[in-house]
Design a protein around this motif. Structure first.
Motif, PDB file in Angstrom:
ATOM      1  N   GLY A   1       0.830  -1.205   0.000  1.00  0.00           N
ATOM      2  CA  GLY A   1       0.000   0.000   0.000  1.00  0.00           C
ATOM      3  C   GLY A   1       0.865   1.255   0.000  1.00  0.00           C
ATOM      4  O   GLY A   1       2.090   1.200  -0.200  1.00  0.00           O
ATOM      5  N   PHE A   2       0.215   2.363   0.244  1.00  0.00           N
ATOM      6  CA  PHE A   2       0.881   3.675   0.158  1.00  0.00           C
ATOM      7  C   PHE A   2       2.013   3.792   1.185  1.00  0.00           C
ATOM      8  O   PHE A   2       3.199   3.799   0.838  1.00  0.00           O
ATOM      9  N   ILE A   3       1.675   3.840   2.465  1.00  0.00           N
ATOM     10  CA  ILE A   3       2.708   4.051   3.488  1.00  0.00           C
ATOM     11  C   ILE A   3       3.592   2.810   3.603  1.00  0.00           C
ATOM     12  O   ILE A   3       4.815   2.901   3.694  1.00  0.00           O
TER      13      ILE A   3
ATOM     14  N   ASP B   1       0.707  -8.944   2.178  1.00  0.00           N
ATOM     15  CA  ASP B   1      -0.349  -8.059   1.675  1.00  0.00           C
ATOM     16  C   ASP B   1      -1.341  -8.889   0.874  1.00  0.00           C
ATOM     17  O   ASP B   1      -0.960  -9.811   0.148  1.00  0.00           O
ATOM     18  N   LEU B   2      -2.608  -8.518   0.983  1.00  0.00           N
ATOM     19  CA  LEU B   2      -3.647  -9.217   0.222  1.00  0.00           C
ATOM     20  C   LEU B   2      -3.749  -8.692  -1.205  1.00  0.00           C
ATOM     21  O   LEU B   2      -4.342  -9.324  -2.060  1.00  0.00           O
TER      22      LEU B   2
ATOM     23  N   THR C   1      -5.391  -5.793  -2.163  1.00  0.00           N
ATOM     24  CA  THR C   1      -6.743  -5.284  -2.436  1.00  0.00           C
ATOM     25  C   THR C   1      -6.599  -4.191  -3.493  1.00  0.00           C
ATOM     26  O   THR C   1      -5.497  -3.946  -3.998  1.00  0.00           O
TER      27      THR C   1
ATOM     28  N   GLY D   1      -3.560  -2.123  -2.833  1.00  0.00           N
ATOM     29  CA  GLY D   1      -2.222  -2.711  -2.784  1.00  0.00           C
ATOM     30  C   GLY D   1      -1.707  -2.954  -4.196  1.00  0.00           C
ATOM     31  O   GLY D   1      -2.432  -3.461  -5.041  1.00  0.00           O
TER      32      GLY D   1
ATOM     33  N   ASP E   1      -4.192 -12.934   3.613  1.00  0.00           N
ATOM     34  CA  ASP E   1      -5.275 -12.099   4.139  1.00  0.00           C
ATOM     35  C   ASP E   1      -5.195 -12.098   5.660  1.00  0.00           C
ATOM     36  O   ASP E   1      -5.272 -13.172   6.288  1.00  0.00           O
ATOM     37  N   ILE E   2      -5.045 -10.937   6.280  1.00  0.00           N
ATOM     38  CA  ILE E   2      -4.933 -10.912   7.749  1.00  0.00           C
ATOM     39  C   ILE E   2      -6.222 -11.376   8.422  1.00  0.00           C
ATOM     40  O   ILE E   2      -6.225 -11.675   9.620  1.00  0.00           O
TER      41      ILE E   2
ATOM     42  N   LEU F   1       0.664  -2.506   9.206  1.00  0.00           N
ATOM     43  CA  LEU F   1       0.005  -1.386   8.519  1.00  0.00           C
ATOM     44  C   LEU F   1      -1.231  -1.806   7.737  1.00  0.00           C
ATOM     45  O   LEU F   1      -2.028  -0.948   7.337  1.00  0.00           O
TER      46      LEU F   1
ATOM     47  N   SER G   1      -8.420   1.765   4.652  1.00  0.00           N
ATOM     48  CA  SER G   1      -7.935   3.057   5.150  1.00  0.00           C
ATOM     49  C   SER G   1      -8.735   4.279   4.699  1.00  0.00           C
ATOM     50  O   SER G   1      -8.370   5.398   5.067  1.00  0.00           O
TER      51      SER G   1
ATOM     52  N   TYR H   1     -14.333   4.093  10.020  1.00  0.00           N
ATOM     53  CA  TYR H   1     -12.883   3.868   9.884  1.00  0.00           C
ATOM     54  C   TYR H   1     -12.174   4.109  11.213  1.00  0.00           C
ATOM     55  O   TYR H   1     -11.452   3.247  11.715  1.00  0.00           O
TER      56      TYR H   1
ATOM     57  N   LYS I   1     -10.119   1.558  13.785  1.00  0.00           N
ATOM     58  CA  LYS I   1      -8.712   1.728  14.171  1.00  0.00           C
ATOM     59  C   LYS I   1      -8.597   1.869  15.695  1.00  0.00           C
ATOM     60  O   LYS I   1      -7.691   1.318  16.309  1.00  0.00           O
TER      61      LYS I   1
ATOM     62  N   ASN J   1      -1.119  11.614   5.748  1.00  0.00           N
ATOM     63  CA  ASN J   1       0.103  11.510   4.944  1.00  0.00           C
ATOM     64  C   ASN J   1      -0.154  11.930   3.511  1.00  0.00           C
ATOM     65  O   ASN J   1      -1.275  11.794   3.014  1.00  0.00           O
TER      66      ASN J   1
HETATM   67  P1  NAD Z   1      -3.516   1.831   1.925  1.00  0.00           P
HETATM   68  O1  NAD Z   1      -4.990   1.682   1.810  1.00  0.00           O
HETATM   69  O2  NAD Z   1      -2.764   2.584   0.868  1.00  0.00           O
HETATM   70  O3  NAD Z   1      -2.826   0.412   2.038  1.00  0.00           O
HETATM   71  C1  NAD Z   1      -3.360  -0.631   2.801  1.00  0.00           C
HETATM   72  C2  NAD Z   1      -2.671  -1.928   2.373  1.00  0.00           C
HETATM   73  O4  NAD Z   1      -3.230  -2.992   3.170  1.00  0.00           O
HETATM   74  C3  NAD Z   1      -2.909  -2.299   0.899  1.00  0.00           C
HETATM   75  O5  NAD Z   1      -1.698  -2.700   0.305  1.00  0.00           O
HETATM   76  C4  NAD Z   1      -3.904  -3.451   0.984  1.00  0.00           C
HETATM   77  O6  NAD Z   1      -3.758  -4.380  -0.087  1.00  0.00           O
HETATM   78  C5  NAD Z   1      -3.534  -4.081   2.321  1.00  0.00           C
HETATM   79  N1  NAD Z   1      -4.660  -4.825   2.907  1.00  0.00           N
HETATM   80  C6  NAD Z   1      -5.942  -4.390   3.036  1.00  0.00           C
HETATM   81  N2  NAD Z   1      -6.708  -5.360   3.570  1.00  0.00           N
HETATM   82  C7  NAD Z   1      -5.881  -6.427   3.800  1.00  0.00           C
HETATM   83  C8  NAD Z   1      -6.085  -7.719   4.346  1.00  0.00           C
HETATM   84  N3  NAD Z   1      -7.283  -8.133   4.759  1.00  0.00           N
HETATM   85  N4  NAD Z   1      -5.019  -8.550   4.454  1.00  0.00           N
HETATM   86  C9  NAD Z   1      -3.781  -8.147   4.034  1.00  0.00           C
HETATM   87  N5  NAD Z   1      -3.542  -6.952   3.484  1.00  0.00           N
HETATM   88  C10 NAD Z   1      -4.576  -6.089   3.374  1.00  0.00           C
HETATM   89  O7  NAD Z   1      -3.285   2.496   3.361  1.00  0.00           O
HETATM   90  P2  NAD Z   1      -2.187   3.519   3.864  1.00  0.00           P
HETATM   91  O8  NAD Z   1      -2.678   4.897   3.639  1.00  0.00           O
HETATM   92  O9  NAD Z   1      -0.843   3.116   3.362  1.00  0.00           O
HETATM   93  O10 NAD Z   1      -2.257   3.249   5.438  1.00  0.00           O
HETATM   94  C11 NAD Z   1      -1.463   2.226   6.038  1.00  0.00           C
HETATM   95  C12 NAD Z   1      -1.721   2.219   7.537  1.00  0.00           C
HETATM   96  O11 NAD Z   1      -1.411   3.501   8.096  1.00  0.00           O
HETATM   97  C13 NAD Z   1      -3.187   1.936   7.898  1.00  0.00           C
HETATM   98  O12 NAD Z   1      -3.192   1.095   9.030  1.00  0.00           O
HETATM   99  C14 NAD Z   1      -3.755   3.313   8.213  1.00  0.00           C
HETATM  100  O13 NAD Z   1      -4.802   3.206   9.156  1.00  0.00           O
HETATM  101  C15 NAD Z   1      -2.533   4.000   8.806  1.00  0.00           C
HETATM  102  N6  NAD Z   1      -2.490   5.471   8.637  1.00  0.00           N
HETATM  103  C16 NAD Z   1      -2.705   6.045   7.409  1.00  0.00           C
HETATM  104  C17 NAD Z   1      -2.621   7.426   7.284  1.00  0.00           C
HETATM  105  C18 NAD Z   1      -2.788   8.105   5.939  1.00  0.00           C
HETATM  106  O14 NAD Z   1      -2.828   9.354   5.871  1.00  0.00           O
HETATM  107  N7  NAD Z   1      -2.865   7.393   4.831  1.00  0.00           N
HETATM  108  C19 NAD Z   1      -2.340   8.236   8.402  1.00  0.00           C
HETATM  109  C20 NAD Z   1      -2.152   7.601   9.649  1.00  0.00           C
HETATM  110  C21 NAD Z   1      -2.219   6.226   9.751  1.00  0.00           C
END
Ligand code: NAD
Ligand code: TYD
Length: 352
Positions: free
Chosen positions: A13-15, A36-37, A39, A42, A62-63, A84, A88, A158, A162, A188
């Protein structure tokens, strides 16, 4: 040196992709297992530059699948977790709350159980790092800031999911003595962010001359941090954070949505050689998000004081880099916005 097999969930995913890249390149003696799943959010394209590294393994799982989580711990001798993986996006949590319960809450508990069972009480040198959000603290209606001691008051499905996962992590720390750290970070921005979130969505719509949907009056405030600074904070807390502690992460960088959208329009006018004010004509006010949190703002004093972390670049520098990245990676944007995303976009914005 103790061999470390670090499980990073949500690494496509992103972060997560920024965290995986940082750990794979900076810590060649550690083995990084990216689970990572894949989705809609991802994308393994995010990690093309590290996928061939000797210390990197990708596992598609899949978690929500407890047995699969146990297997990953056993197969890879996991010593640490940086968790992570999550659903989200707040708007998706409004239309489909249950997938946030199953992934964010049950998925996290599955990982906690897998860690507890695999580590069997031998917790020395083990760490479960849970990555969370400032949205668990709720919505600010005065000029105060979120502290680590601010009571939880989540307002969206959401943030409720969390918050629940954070409570489970702390409960496992208290009940089973599982060593954990939690960080709660502000919004972010940066490269590789799925363009359903504000900044990449606006960049993509400005680029393609589509309306810029601003929810409500655009007066909601968010506190923005460059994603690579979040990854550096995660690195700092992973290595130096104290077990059982929570650290807020943020950039002291609050923006009203409408001011931020105007700033993006002016950067894009300059980059695309448009006349000043041309992109801003695309701004369209649309129906507000249900239960829209007014303001988030983080006090990141604890991580700065205790661990010496602070953001490395200004918002102006970060936005320049971010816009440049999306303009240089239009193929990436086109890949991720094809197919299922088109349908989401049509359905979500048609209602506004
Ligand atoms: P994202 O949605 O870009 O990425 C989430 C990733 O999780 C993806 O690669 C997806 O395929 C994977 N995923 C989803 N469901 C899954 C499952 N059941 N099993 C395995 N993998 C799975 O999210 P993001 O923005 O990168 O955020 C990552 C984490 O950071 C999250 O926990 C989010 O709550 C937290 N966060 C995000 C931000 C933000 O601004 N984006 C800020 C603070 C905290
Ligand atoms: P978002 O990037 O979804 O992050 P979050 O809701 O987790 O803070 O949204 C950031 C802000 O931008 C939020 O106040 C909602 C607003 N927003 C819009 O005005 N238009 C949009 O199309 C989107 C996606 C968000």
């Amino acid at each position: 040196m103790v061999e470390r097999n670090i499980l990073i969930t949500g690494g496509a995913g992103f972060i997560g992709s920024h965290v995986v890249r940082r750990f794979v390149t900076k810590y060649p003696h550690c083995h990084i297992i990216n689970l990572d799943l894949l989705t809609y959010a991802g994308n393994l394209e995010n990690l093309r530059d590290v996928e061939g590294a000797a210390n990197y393994t990708f596992v598609r799982a899949d978690i929500r699948d407890a047995e699969a989580m146990r297997r990953v711990f056993a197969d890879h001798g996991i010593t640490d977790v940086i968790h992570l993986a999550a659903e989200s996006h707040v708007d998706r949590s409004i239309s489909d709350p249950m997938s946030f319960v199953t992934t964010n809450v049950i998925g996290t508990v599955n990982l906690l159980n897998a860690a507890r069972e695999a580590w069997k009480g031998a917790f020395e040198g083990r760490r479960f790092y849970h990555v969370s959000t400032d949205e668990v603290y709720g919505s600010l209606h005065d000029d105060s800031l979120f502290l680590e001691t601010t009571p939880y008051d989540p307002q969206s499905p959401y943030s409720a999911s969390k918050a629940s996962s954070d409570h489970f992590v702390r409960a496992y720390g208290n009940t089973y003595k599982l060593p954990f750290v939690i960080t709660n970070c502000s919004n972010n921005y940066g490269s590789h962010q799925f363009p359903e979130k504000l900044i990449p969505l606006m960049i993509n719509n400005i680029r393609t001359n589509k309306p810029l949907p601003v929810y409500g009056k655009g007066e909601n405030v968010r506190d923005w941090l460059w994603v690579e600074d979040h990854a550096s904070a995660i690195d700092t807390v992973f290595h130096a954070g104290v077990n059982g502690e929570t650290y807020n992460i943020g950039g002291h960088n609050e923006w009203k949505n409408i001011d931020l959208v105007h700033l993006l329009c002016s950067i894009m006018d300059r980059k695309l050689g448009r006349a000043a004010g041309e992109s801003a004509r695309l701004i369209t006010y649309v129906t507000d998000r249900a239960g829209h949190d007014l303001r988030y703002a983080i006090d990141a004093g604890k991580i700065e004081r205790e661990l010496g972390w602070k953001p490395s670049i200004t918002f102006e520098q970060g936005l320049e880099r971010t816009v440049d990245w999306y303009l240089a990676n239009t193929e990436w944007l086109e890949h991720v916005t094809s197919g299922a995303y088109q349908q989401y976009y049509q359905e979500h914005y048609a209602q506004r």
